[in-house]
Design an enzyme around this catalytic site. Structure first.
Site, PDB file in Angstrom:
ATOM      1  N   HIS A  10      -8.310  -1.346   5.564  1.00 34.89           N
ATOM      2  CA  HIS A  10      -7.148  -1.885   4.845  1.00 34.89           C
ATOM      3  C   HIS A  10      -6.502  -2.979   5.684  1.00 34.89           C
ATOM      4  O   HIS A  10      -5.661  -2.711   6.544  1.00 34.89           O
ATOM      5  CB  HIS A  10      -6.143  -0.755   4.536  1.00 34.89           C
ATOM      6  CG  HIS A  10      -5.018  -1.175   3.656  1.00 34.89           C
ATOM      7  ND1 HIS A  10      -4.563  -0.417   2.594  1.00 34.89           N
ATOM      8  CD2 HIS A  10      -4.229  -2.286   3.657  1.00 34.89           C
ATOM      9  CE1 HIS A  10      -3.562  -1.035   1.993  1.00 34.89           C
ATOM     10  NE2 HIS A  10      -3.328  -2.177   2.638  1.00 34.89           N
ATOM     11  N   ASP A  14      -4.442 -12.555   4.979  1.00 34.03           N
ATOM     12  CA  ASP A  14      -3.282 -13.426   5.250  1.00 34.03           C
ATOM     13  C   ASP A  14      -2.255 -12.738   6.150  1.00 34.03           C
ATOM     14  O   ASP A  14      -1.373 -13.402   6.705  1.00 34.03           O
ATOM     15  CB  ASP A  14      -2.631 -13.946   3.949  1.00 34.03           C
ATOM     16  CG  ASP A  14      -2.367 -12.867   2.915  1.00 34.03           C
ATOM     17  OD1 ASP A  14      -2.919 -11.751   3.047  1.00 34.03           O
ATOM     18  OD2 ASP A  14      -1.608 -13.133   1.968  1.00 34.03           O
ATOM     19  N   GLY A 166       1.429  -5.884  -3.581  1.00 38.92           N
ATOM     20  CA  GLY A 166       2.721  -6.447  -3.961  1.00 38.92           C
ATOM     21  C   GLY A 166       3.815  -5.388  -3.991  1.00 38.92           C
ATOM     22  O   GLY A 166       3.647  -4.287  -3.464  1.00 38.92           O
ATOM     23  N   HIS A 193      -2.633   0.245  -3.770  1.00 43.90           N
ATOM     24  CA  HIS A 193      -1.479   0.514  -2.914  1.00 43.90           C
ATOM     25  C   HIS A 193      -0.543   1.447  -3.694  1.00 43.90           C
ATOM     26  O   HIS A 193      -0.012   1.044  -4.738  1.00 43.90           O
ATOM     27  CB  HIS A 193      -0.699  -0.768  -2.629  1.00 43.90           C
ATOM     28  CG  HIS A 193      -1.277  -1.649  -1.587  1.00 43.90           C
ATOM     29  ND1 HIS A 193      -2.398  -2.421  -1.782  1.00 43.90           N
ATOM     30  CD2 HIS A 193      -0.853  -1.921  -0.310  1.00 43.90           C
ATOM     31  CE1 HIS A 193      -2.640  -3.115  -0.689  1.00 43.90           C
ATOM     32  NE2 HIS A 193      -1.732  -2.836   0.224  1.00 43.90           N
ATOM     33  N   GLU A 196       3.690   4.115  -1.176  1.00 45.57           N
ATOM     34  CA  GLU A 196       4.177   3.371  -0.012  1.00 45.57           C
ATOM     35  C   GLU A 196       5.672   3.103  -0.219  1.00 45.57           C
ATOM     36  O   GLU A 196       6.512   3.683   0.467  1.00 45.57           O
ATOM     37  CB  GLU A 196       3.396   2.053   0.134  1.00 45.57           C
ATOM     38  CG  GLU A 196       3.844   1.216   1.332  1.00 45.57           C
ATOM     39  CD  GLU A 196       3.263  -0.205   1.330  1.00 45.57           C
ATOM     40  OE1 GLU A 196       2.877  -0.706   0.257  1.00 45.57           O
ATOM     41  OE2 GLU A 196       3.249  -0.819   2.405  1.00 45.57           O
ATOM     42  N   ASP A 273      -3.330  -2.824   7.959  1.00 43.49           N
ATOM     43  CA  ASP A 273      -2.595  -3.470   6.864  1.00 43.49           C
ATOM     44  C   ASP A 273      -2.453  -4.982   7.101  1.00 43.49           C
ATOM     45  O   ASP A 273      -3.125  -5.769   6.456  1.00 43.49           O
ATOM     46  CB  ASP A 273      -1.218  -2.819   6.653  1.00 43.49           C
ATOM     47  CG  ASP A 273      -0.681  -3.049   5.248  1.00 43.49           C
ATOM     48  OD1 ASP A 273      -1.470  -3.478   4.379  1.00 43.49           O
ATOM     49  OD2 ASP A 273       0.504  -2.776   5.013  1.00 43.49           O
TER      50      ASP A 273
HETATM   51  N1  HPA Z   1       1.925  -3.298   0.287  1.00 42.09           N
HETATM   52  C1  HPA Z   1       1.797  -4.071  -0.780  1.00 42.09           C
HETATM   53  N2  HPA Z   1       1.348  -5.321  -0.700  1.00 42.09           N
HETATM   54  C2  HPA Z   1       1.002  -5.783   0.492  1.00 42.09           C
HETATM   55  C3  HPA Z   1       1.121  -5.028   1.626  1.00 42.09           C
HETATM   56  C4  HPA Z   1       1.597  -3.716   1.521  1.00 42.09           C
HETATM   57  O1  HPA Z   1       1.733  -2.955   2.502  1.00 42.09           O
HETATM   58  N3  HPA Z   1       0.704  -5.786   2.671  1.00 42.09           N
HETATM   59  C5  HPA Z   1       0.336  -6.979   2.144  1.00 42.09           C
HETATM   60  N4  HPA Z   1       0.514  -6.992   0.841  1.00 42.09           N
HETATM   61 ZN    ZN Z   2      -1.684  -3.388   2.244  1.00 44.36          ZN
END
Ligand code: HPA
Ligand code: ZN
Length: 329
Positions: A10, A14, A166, A193, A196, A273
Protein backbone atom coordinates in the site's frame (compact mmCIF):
# COMPACT_ATOMS: atom_id res chain seq x y z
CA UNK A 1 19.82 -12.40 10.73
CA UNK A 2 19.83 -11.75 7.00
CA UNK A 3 18.36 -8.64 5.43
CA UNK A 4 14.60 -8.60 5.69
CA UNK A 5 12.87 -8.89 2.30
CA UNK A 6 10.33 -6.11 2.67
CA UNK A 7 6.99 -6.06 0.88
CA UNK A 8 4.96 -2.87 0.54
CA UNK A 9 1.41 -3.45 -0.72
CA UNK A 10 0.00 0.00 0.00
CA UNK A 11 2.04 2.88 -1.35
CA UNK A 12 0.74 5.85 -3.33
CA UNK A 13 3.42 6.86 -5.80
CA UNK A 14 2.64 10.58 -5.42
CA UNK A 15 3.04 10.16 -1.67
CA UNK A 16 6.50 8.66 -2.18
CA UNK A 17 8.22 11.70 -3.73
CA UNK A 18 11.05 12.64 -1.39
CA UNK A 19 12.65 16.11 -1.63
CA UNK A 20 15.57 14.51 -3.51
CA UNK A 21 13.24 12.88 -6.04
CA UNK A 22 11.23 16.12 -6.34
CA UNK A 23 14.39 18.06 -7.27
CA UNK A 24 15.20 15.56 -10.03
CA UNK A 25 11.63 15.66 -11.38
CA UNK A 26 11.56 19.47 -11.30
CA UNK A 27 14.86 19.72 -13.15
CA UNK A 28 13.68 17.28 -15.82
CA UNK A 29 10.51 19.29 -16.42
CA UNK A 30 11.78 22.84 -15.80
CA UNK A 31 9.51 23.31 -12.82
CA UNK A 32 10.53 25.76 -10.14
CA UNK A 33 10.66 24.52 -6.55
CA UNK A 34 11.47 26.37 -3.32
CA UNK A 35 15.28 26.77 -3.27
CA UNK A 36 15.37 26.23 0.46
CA UNK A 37 15.55 22.50 1.34
CA UNK A 38 13.62 22.88 4.57
CA UNK A 39 10.83 24.76 2.85
CA UNK A 40 10.64 22.06 0.17
CA UNK A 41 10.63 19.26 2.74
CA UNK A 42 7.82 21.01 4.62
CA UNK A 43 5.75 21.24 1.42
CA UNK A 44 6.25 17.53 0.69
CA UNK A 45 5.34 16.18 4.10
CA UNK A 46 2.54 16.34 6.60
CA UNK A 47 2.85 18.70 9.58
CA UNK A 48 2.76 17.11 13.03
CA UNK A 49 -0.30 19.29 13.71
CA UNK A 50 -2.38 17.40 11.10
CA UNK A 51 -5.86 16.75 12.48
CA UNK A 52 -7.51 14.55 9.87
CA UNK A 53 -7.31 12.63 6.61
CA UNK A 54 -8.93 15.64 4.87
CA UNK A 55 -6.02 17.84 5.97
CA UNK A 56 -3.49 15.11 5.16
CA UNK A 57 -4.75 14.90 1.58
CA UNK A 58 -3.88 18.58 1.02
CA UNK A 59 -0.19 17.57 1.01
CA UNK A 60 -0.58 15.98 -2.42
CA UNK A 61 -0.72 19.26 -4.37
CA UNK A 62 3.02 19.68 -4.93
CA UNK A 63 3.94 16.04 -5.67
CA UNK A 64 0.92 15.84 -7.99
CA UNK A 65 2.16 18.87 -9.96
CA UNK A 66 5.41 17.00 -10.72
CA UNK A 67 3.48 14.12 -12.32
CA UNK A 68 1.48 15.74 -15.11
CA UNK A 69 3.67 14.75 -18.09
CA UNK A 70 4.66 11.41 -19.58
CA UNK A 71 8.34 11.99 -18.73
CA UNK A 72 7.49 13.14 -15.20
CA UNK A 73 5.45 10.01 -14.52
CA UNK A 74 7.98 7.60 -16.03
CA UNK A 75 10.79 9.17 -14.01
CA UNK A 76 8.74 9.20 -10.80
CA UNK A 77 8.10 5.47 -11.00
CA UNK A 78 11.73 4.76 -11.81
CA UNK A 79 13.11 6.94 -9.00
CA UNK A 80 10.59 5.76 -6.38
CA UNK A 81 11.28 2.12 -7.22
CA UNK A 82 15.04 2.57 -7.09
CA UNK A 83 14.68 4.29 -3.71
CA UNK A 84 12.47 1.47 -2.37
CA UNK A 85 14.93 -1.10 -3.66
CA UNK A 86 17.75 0.62 -1.80
CA UNK A 87 15.70 0.24 1.41
CA UNK A 88 15.35 -3.52 1.02
CA UNK A 89 11.92 -3.75 -0.64
CA UNK A 90 11.72 -6.85 -2.85
CA UNK A 91 8.09 -6.63 -3.95
CA UNK A 92 6.11 -3.44 -4.35
CA UNK A 93 2.57 -2.48 -5.30
CA UNK A 94 2.40 1.16 -6.30
CA UNK A 95 -0.91 2.93 -6.65
CA UNK A 96 -1.95 5.95 -8.65
CA UNK A 97 -5.23 7.67 -9.52
CA UNK A 98 -4.86 8.26 -13.29
CA UNK A 99 -7.56 10.95 -13.26
CA UNK A 100 -5.37 13.16 -11.02
CA UNK A 101 -2.62 13.29 -13.66
CA UNK A 102 -4.49 14.66 -16.68
CA UNK A 103 -3.99 18.42 -16.03
CA UNK A 104 -1.13 18.62 -18.54
CA UNK A 105 -3.12 17.07 -21.38
CA UNK A 106 -2.48 13.37 -20.76
CA UNK A 107 -5.42 10.97 -21.01
CA UNK A 108 -5.95 8.38 -18.28
CA UNK A 109 -4.68 5.77 -20.72
CA UNK A 110 -1.57 7.86 -21.40
CA UNK A 111 -0.96 8.06 -17.65
CA UNK A 112 -1.22 4.27 -17.27
CA UNK A 113 1.14 3.69 -20.20
CA UNK A 114 3.68 6.07 -18.64
CA UNK A 115 3.41 4.23 -15.29
CA UNK A 116 4.05 0.90 -17.03
CA UNK A 117 7.05 2.33 -18.85
CA UNK A 118 8.48 3.65 -15.59
CA UNK A 119 7.94 0.28 -13.93
CA UNK A 120 9.82 -1.45 -16.76
CA UNK A 121 12.78 0.90 -16.33
CA UNK A 122 13.54 -0.38 -12.82
CA UNK A 123 14.14 -4.04 -12.02
CA UNK A 124 12.27 -3.97 -8.71
CA UNK A 125 9.31 -6.37 -8.90
CA UNK A 126 6.43 -3.88 -9.00
CA UNK A 127 2.73 -4.09 -9.78
CA UNK A 128 0.31 -1.25 -10.37
CA UNK A 129 -3.01 -0.54 -8.62
CA UNK A 130 -5.31 2.05 -10.22
CA UNK A 131 -7.22 4.23 -7.76
CA UNK A 132 -10.70 5.57 -8.27
CA UNK A 133 -11.30 8.80 -6.37
CA UNK A 134 -13.89 9.56 -3.68
CA UNK A 135 -15.56 12.69 -5.03
CA UNK A 136 -18.79 13.76 -6.70
CA UNK A 137 -19.12 14.65 -10.36
CA UNK A 138 -16.27 12.30 -11.34
CA UNK A 139 -18.41 9.21 -11.99
CA UNK A 140 -17.34 9.19 -15.65
CA UNK A 141 -13.64 9.36 -14.73
CA UNK A 142 -14.02 6.54 -12.20
CA UNK A 143 -15.79 4.36 -14.77
CA UNK A 144 -13.06 5.11 -17.31
CA UNK A 145 -10.46 3.90 -14.79
CA UNK A 146 -12.40 0.63 -14.44
CA UNK A 147 -12.58 0.15 -18.22
CA UNK A 148 -8.84 0.80 -18.52
CA UNK A 149 -8.10 -1.59 -15.66
CA UNK A 150 -10.02 -4.25 -17.60
CA UNK A 151 -8.00 -3.48 -20.73
CA UNK A 152 -4.58 -3.55 -19.01
CA UNK A 153 -5.24 -6.21 -16.35
CA UNK A 154 -2.53 -8.87 -15.93
CA UNK A 155 -1.78 -11.45 -13.23
CA UNK A 156 1.65 -9.93 -12.62
CA UNK A 157 3.94 -7.28 -14.12
CA UNK A 158 1.44 -4.47 -14.73
CA UNK A 159 -2.06 -3.41 -13.67
CA UNK A 160 -3.23 -5.98 -11.14
CA UNK A 161 -6.09 -4.31 -9.23
CA UNK A 162 -8.14 -1.19 -8.54
CA UNK A 163 -8.74 0.79 -5.34
CA UNK A 164 -10.80 3.68 -4.01
CA UNK A 165 -8.85 6.56 -2.42
CA UNK A 166 -9.66 10.06 -1.16
CA UNK A 167 -11.71 11.61 1.62
CA UNK A 168 -13.57 8.67 3.17
CA UNK A 169 -15.40 10.77 5.76
CA UNK A 170 -16.81 13.11 3.09
CA UNK A 171 -17.68 10.58 0.38
CA UNK A 172 -18.91 7.36 1.89
CA UNK A 173 -18.10 3.95 0.46
CA UNK A 174 -21.75 3.15 -0.29
CA UNK A 175 -21.78 5.95 -2.91
CA UNK A 176 -19.46 3.86 -5.12
CA UNK A 177 -21.59 0.80 -5.79
CA UNK A 178 -21.62 1.16 -9.60
CA UNK A 179 -17.89 1.16 -10.40
CA UNK A 180 -17.21 -1.75 -8.07
CA UNK A 181 -20.13 -3.75 -9.47
CA UNK A 182 -18.41 -3.31 -12.85
CA UNK A 183 -15.03 -4.31 -11.41
CA UNK A 184 -16.63 -7.45 -10.02
CA UNK A 185 -18.36 -8.19 -13.33
CA UNK A 186 -15.01 -7.83 -15.13
CA UNK A 187 -13.14 -9.97 -12.60
CA UNK A 188 -10.80 -7.12 -11.62
CA UNK A 189 -9.44 -7.69 -8.10
CA UNK A 190 -9.84 -4.72 -5.78
CA UNK A 191 -8.90 -3.27 -2.44
CA UNK A 192 -10.71 -0.28 -0.92
CA UNK A 193 -9.49 2.33 1.58
CA UNK A 194 -11.97 1.77 4.41
CA UNK A 195 -12.13 1.98 8.19
CA UNK A 196 -9.54 4.76 8.11
CA UNK A 197 -11.47 8.06 8.42
CA UNK A 198 -14.86 6.32 8.55
CA UNK A 199 -16.06 3.43 10.70
CA UNK A 200 -16.76 -0.28 10.34
CA UNK A 201 -19.80 0.32 8.09
CA UNK A 202 -17.36 1.53 5.43
CA UNK A 203 -15.40 -1.74 5.75
CA UNK A 204 -18.64 -3.72 5.55
CA UNK A 205 -19.69 -1.87 2.38
CA UNK A 206 -16.28 -2.55 0.79
CA UNK A 207 -16.57 -6.25 1.67
CA UNK A 208 -20.12 -6.38 0.34
CA UNK A 209 -18.79 -5.02 -2.97
CA UNK A 210 -16.30 -7.91 -3.00
CA UNK A 211 -13.06 -6.26 -1.87
CA UNK A 212 -10.24 -8.81 -1.66
CA UNK A 213 -8.28 -6.61 0.76
CA UNK A 214 -8.97 -3.53 2.87
CA UNK A 215 -6.80 -0.41 2.82
CA UNK A 216 -6.11 0.39 6.50
CA UNK A 217 -9.18 -1.18 8.18
CA UNK A 218 -8.04 0.26 11.52
CA UNK A 219 -11.62 0.93 12.64
CA UNK A 220 -12.97 -2.52 11.65
CA UNK A 221 -13.21 -3.47 15.33
CA UNK A 222 -15.93 -0.86 15.90
CA UNK A 223 -18.33 -3.56 14.70
CA UNK A 224 -17.39 -6.99 16.11
CA UNK A 225 -19.40 -8.72 13.36
CA UNK A 226 -17.34 -7.02 10.65
CA UNK A 227 -14.12 -7.94 12.46
CA UNK A 228 -15.37 -11.53 12.73
CA UNK A 229 -16.03 -11.57 8.97
CA UNK A 230 -12.54 -10.24 8.23
CA UNK A 231 -11.01 -12.98 10.40
CA UNK A 232 -13.19 -15.79 9.06
CA UNK A 233 -12.64 -14.86 5.42
CA UNK A 234 -8.93 -14.09 5.88
CA UNK A 235 -9.30 -10.58 4.43
CA UNK A 236 -5.88 -8.90 4.54
CA UNK A 237 -5.72 -5.46 6.15
CA UNK A 238 -3.16 -3.08 4.65
CA UNK A 239 -2.25 -1.23 7.84
CA UNK A 240 -0.02 1.85 7.67
CA UNK A 241 0.84 2.83 11.27
CA UNK A 242 2.46 6.25 10.83
CA UNK A 243 -0.08 7.38 8.27
CA UNK A 244 -2.83 6.26 10.67
CA UNK A 245 -1.13 8.20 13.46
CA UNK A 246 -0.92 11.35 11.34
CA UNK A 247 -4.47 11.23 9.97
CA UNK A 248 -5.80 10.54 13.49
CA UNK A 249 -7.40 7.32 12.38
CA UNK A 250 -7.23 6.51 16.08
CA UNK A 251 -7.18 9.46 18.51
CA UNK A 252 -4.40 7.91 20.58
CA UNK A 253 -1.80 5.47 19.23
CA UNK A 254 -1.88 3.53 22.49
CA UNK A 255 -5.31 2.37 21.25
CA UNK A 256 -3.99 1.28 17.85
CA UNK A 257 -5.38 -2.27 17.45
CA UNK A 258 -2.35 -3.91 15.83
CA UNK A 259 -1.50 -6.39 18.60
CA UNK A 260 -5.18 -7.09 19.14
CA UNK A 261 -5.77 -7.85 15.46
CA UNK A 262 -2.71 -10.10 15.33
CA UNK A 263 -3.79 -11.97 18.43
CA UNK A 264 -7.24 -12.52 16.90
CA UNK A 265 -5.71 -13.91 13.71
CA UNK A 266 -6.44 -10.98 11.38
CA UNK A 267 -4.26 -11.10 8.26
CA UNK A 268 -2.45 -7.85 9.05
CA UNK A 269 0.16 -6.43 6.68
CA UNK A 270 2.39 -3.40 7.33
CA UNK A 271 2.80 -0.74 4.65
CA UNK A 272 3.88 2.87 4.18
CA UNK A 273 0.85 4.52 2.47
CA UNK A 274 2.72 7.74 1.63
CA UNK A 275 6.32 7.32 2.77
CA UNK A 276 7.56 10.79 1.80
CA UNK A 277 4.50 12.62 3.07
CA UNK A 278 4.60 10.60 6.30
CA UNK A 279 8.43 10.92 6.56
CA UNK A 280 8.76 7.15 6.84
CA UNK A 281 9.80 4.05 4.95
CA UNK A 282 8.97 0.36 5.31
CA UNK A 283 11.89 -0.42 7.66
CA UNK A 284 10.94 2.52 9.87
CA UNK A 285 7.35 1.30 10.05
CA UNK A 286 8.54 -2.06 11.36
CA UNK A 287 10.92 -0.35 13.82
CA UNK A 288 8.08 1.86 15.00
CA UNK A 289 5.69 -1.01 15.76
CA UNK A 290 8.46 -2.98 17.42
CA UNK A 291 9.22 -0.12 19.81
CA UNK A 292 5.69 1.17 20.29
CA UNK A 293 3.77 -2.10 20.58
CA UNK A 294 6.45 -4.68 21.34
CA UNK A 295 5.92 -6.51 18.05
CA UNK A 296 8.06 -9.66 18.12
CA UNK A 297 10.25 -11.13 15.42
CA UNK A 298 7.72 -13.91 14.97
CA UNK A 299 4.89 -11.39 14.50
CA UNK A 300 7.03 -9.48 12.03
CA UNK A 301 7.55 -12.65 10.03
CA UNK A 302 3.82 -13.45 10.18
CA UNK A 303 2.96 -10.02 8.76
CA UNK A 304 5.47 -10.40 5.93
CA UNK A 305 4.09 -13.86 5.10
CA UNK A 306 0.58 -12.34 5.19
CA UNK A 307 1.77 -9.71 2.70
CA UNK A 308 3.21 -12.37 0.38
CA UNK A 309 -0.12 -14.21 0.47
CA UNK A 310 -2.11 -11.01 -0.03
CA UNK A 311 -0.09 -9.73 -2.99
CA UNK A 312 -2.07 -9.06 -6.16
CA UNK A 313 0.27 -11.37 -8.03
CA UNK A 314 0.64 -14.91 -9.29
CA UNK A 315 1.30 -18.03 -7.23
CA UNK A 316 4.92 -18.30 -8.37
CA UNK A 317 5.67 -14.79 -7.05
CA UNK A 318 3.95 -15.48 -3.73
CA UNK A 319 5.92 -18.73 -3.32
CA UNK A 320 9.18 -16.96 -4.13
CA UNK A 321 8.45 -14.20 -1.61
CA UNK A 322 7.54 -16.70 1.10
CA UNK A 323 10.76 -18.61 0.48
CA UNK A 324 12.80 -15.41 0.83
CA UNK A 325 10.99 -14.54 4.09
CA UNK A 326 11.48 -18.05 5.53
CA UNK A 327 15.18 -17.94 4.77
CA UNK A 328 15.63 -14.45 6.29
CA UNK A 329 14.14 -15.33 9.69
N1 HPA B 1 -6.54 7.53 2.37
C1 HPA B 1 -7.22 7.91 1.31
N2 HPA B 1 -6.63 8.41 0.23
C2 HPA B 1 -5.31 8.50 0.23
C3 HPA B 1 -4.56 8.13 1.31
C4 HPA B 1 -5.20 7.61 2.43
O1 HPA B 1 -4.59 7.24 3.46
N3 HPA B 1 -3.26 8.37 1.00
C5 HPA B 1 -3.25 8.87 -0.26
N4 HPA B 1 -4.48 8.96 -0.73
ZN1 ZN C 1 -3.61 4.97 1.05
Amino acid sequence: MKNIPYIDLHCHVDGAITPEIARKLAELQNIELPADDEELAAKLSVPETCESLNEFLECFALPGSLMQTKEGIIETFYLVEEHMKSLGVVYLELRIAPQKHCDGGLTQEGVIQACLEGIKRSNLHTNLILCLMRDRGNEKENMETIELAKKYLVKDGGVVAVDLAGAEALFHTDEFTSPFAKAKEYGIPFTIHAGEADGAKSVKDALDFGAARIGHGVRTKEDPAVLEYVIKHKIPLEMCPNSNRQTKSVDDMSKYPLKEYLAKGVKVTINTDDPAICRTNIAREFDYIEKKFGITLEEKKTMLLNAADAAFSDDATKAELKKAIESAF
